[in-house]
Design an enzyme around this catalytic site. Structure first.
Site, PDB file in Angstrom:
ATOM      1  N   SER A   1       0.828  -1.209   0.000  1.00 18.90           N
ATOM      2  CA  SER A   1       0.000   0.000   0.000  1.00 18.90           C
ATOM      3  C   SER A   1       0.865   1.262   0.000  1.00 18.90           C
ATOM      4  O   SER A   1       1.633   1.488  -0.923  1.00 18.90           O
ATOM      5  CB  SER A   1      -0.954  -0.032   1.196  1.00 18.90           C
ATOM      6  OG  SER A   1      -1.946   0.953   1.094  1.00 18.90           O
TER       7      SER A   1
ATOM      8  N   ASP B   1      -9.849  -4.093  -5.713  1.00 22.42           N
ATOM      9  CA  ASP B   1      -9.285  -3.310  -4.607  1.00 22.42           C
ATOM     10  C   ASP B   1     -10.122  -2.046  -4.416  1.00 22.42           C
ATOM     11  O   ASP B   1     -10.273  -1.255  -5.343  1.00 22.42           O
ATOM     12  CB  ASP B   1      -7.838  -2.927  -4.942  1.00 22.42           C
ATOM     13  CG  ASP B   1      -7.078  -2.339  -3.759  1.00 22.42           C
ATOM     14  OD1 ASP B   1      -7.675  -1.585  -2.982  1.00 22.42           O
ATOM     15  OD2 ASP B   1      -5.872  -2.626  -3.633  1.00 22.42           O
TER      16      ASP B   1
ATOM     17  N   HIS C   1      -7.754  -5.048  -0.878  1.00 26.49           N
ATOM     18  CA  HIS C   1      -6.575  -4.251  -0.532  1.00 26.49           C
ATOM     19  C   HIS C   1      -5.818  -4.970   0.577  1.00 26.49           C
ATOM     20  O   HIS C   1      -6.283  -5.072   1.708  1.00 26.49           O
ATOM     21  CB  HIS C   1      -6.997  -2.845  -0.074  1.00 26.49           C
ATOM     22  CG  HIS C   1      -5.850  -1.883  -0.013  1.00 26.49           C
ATOM     23  ND1 HIS C   1      -5.249  -1.366  -1.144  1.00 26.49           N
ATOM     24  CD2 HIS C   1      -5.187  -1.349   1.045  1.00 26.49           C
ATOM     25  CE1 HIS C   1      -4.270  -0.543  -0.785  1.00 26.49           C
ATOM     26  NE2 HIS C   1      -4.207  -0.531   0.531  1.00 26.49           N
TER      27      HIS C   1
END
Length: 394
Positions: A204, A335, A364
């Protein structure tokens, strides 16, 4: 057989056939889609990464109870503190002081190298916003790389300023824009262990920072290979997604992310206010959304007029074509934060050293597969890094 029994048998057969067709579609939709230029890193992936290309193995079949990206994402957050045979490790912590007096920590597994003669590869791992070495997916990856790598990797998880029980010792907090701590950490590791190849894995926000760092350093990078997982390459796209109104975002993501930052700010008000910039602490503590925190804190720290200018500056999209080491991105098309429209497909296609592996389901930082919900992405990360390290060793 009477007519009633015949009807029941036919209905059961039809239902079974429908279930088989549905299951086949479910499995067929789980295949990995790989995008990579034919004259570059693709050949290495095809030769050494079966979890990304082999027809029988290159697929992520999500558990029936986690069929959507949002469910995968939420489940990943719910198990963040889980300890099991995949994640039960203990770190060897090292605190490091940065040039401005800030502190980061390196959590080593299985242990910090004892001296400069160490030739084992070192995998630098970076978490997402609000994350640390203690999250389940980080611990699972650390154990997977350290125990299953043919190259015998050591893992060093970089905890940001104020995160993962790392003390905040300067007015600058961690953020998605400033790559200076990566420069310092990579430089330190390269100098301290000159025989050890360095590779990176980022999740991320950490993935986006690594992609920007690699683009900034280009040919001068000391990183041999990098894998990003759930990278939100476009800061603006991810910013719109995470700040969009919605039941799950409002009740789950926003409180979780803003709460993490608020706790750090509350514990360290005096230190945060000790720098050249004065912050409205009350505004930060009243913030309900990530954009409110970024407006009051992060954007001000770097002179941006608002959070949207900050998000744009964080983007790594324009850095992808400058990356000069083997680079693999792993993203899910469902996501809810790193949306498909924000993925730099054109830029990756133009860089022979870059590739992106896409799965239909994974959310995610989820990527849970099979009835037991095991993390699928661990194996392709390992295969890719091992392949690069083997090539470097020849």
């Amino acid at each position: 057989m009477d007519g009633y029994t015949t009807a029941l048998v036919c209905a059961a057969a039809a239902a079974g056939a429908a279930l088989v067709r549905s299951g086949k579609r479910y499995i067929d939709n789980s295949a990995v889609e790989l995008l990579a230029a034919p004259d570059g890193v693709r050949a290495m992936i095809e030769a050494h990464c079966p979890s990304l290309v082999a027809p029988a193995r290159a697929r992520l079949v999500p558990p029936p109870y986690l069929p959507t990206g949002m469910l995968q994402t939420i489940y990943g957050a719910m198990v963040a503190l889980r300890r099991d045979s995949e994640s039960d490790i203990e770190y060897d912590r090292q605190l490091r002081t940065m040039e401005d007096g800030g502190t980061v920590s390196l959590d080593w597994f299985p242990a910090r190298p004892s001296g400069p003669e160490c030739a084992q590869p070192i995998a630098i791992v970076m978490s997402g916003l609000g994350g640390s070495a203690y999250e389940y997916h980080i611990r699972c990856l650390a154990k997977h790389l350290a125990t299953k790598s043919r190259a015998g990797m050591r893992v060093a998880v970089l905890n940001y300023r104020g995160s993962g029980r790392t003390p905040l010792t300067s007015s600058t907090m961690y953020n998605g824009y400033d790559t200076s701590d990566i420069y310092d950490t990579v430089g330190y590791l390269a100098q301290s262990f000159p025989r050890a190849p360095l590779v990176c894995v980022g999740f991320s926000m950490g993935a986006n920072l690594l992609a920007r760092y690699l683009g900034e350093t280009g040919d001068k990078s000391r990183i041999a290979a990098c894998v990003t997982v759930s990278c939100p390459f476009s800061g603006e796209t991810a910013g719109r997604a995470i700040n969009a109104p919605g039941l799950l975002f409002d009740k789950f993501f926003q409180p979780a992310l803003t709460g993490t930052i608020k706790r750090i700010v509350k514990r360290n008000q005096d230190i945060i206010q000790s720098g050249a910039i004065t912050y409205d602490i009350d505004a930060i503590m009243r913030a309900k959304r990530v954009c409110d925190v970024d407006n009051a804190l992060t954007a001000r720290a770097y002179g941006f007029k608002d959070c949207w200018e900050y998000y744009a500056a964080c983007s790594s999209t324009d850095f992808i074509e400058r990356i000069r080491c083997p680079f693999l991105a792993i993203n899910a098309l469902d996501d809810p934060i790193a949306l498909p429209e924000g993925l730099p497909m054109d830029q990756i296609a133009k860089n022979p050293r870059a590739a992106i592996a896409l799965v239909a389901h994974g959310g995610h930082i989820g990527f849970f597969s099979g009835l037991s919900a095991r993390m699928w992405h661990l194996q392709p990360v390992l295969e890719f890094l091992d392949a690069v390290l083997a090539d470097k060793a020849e």
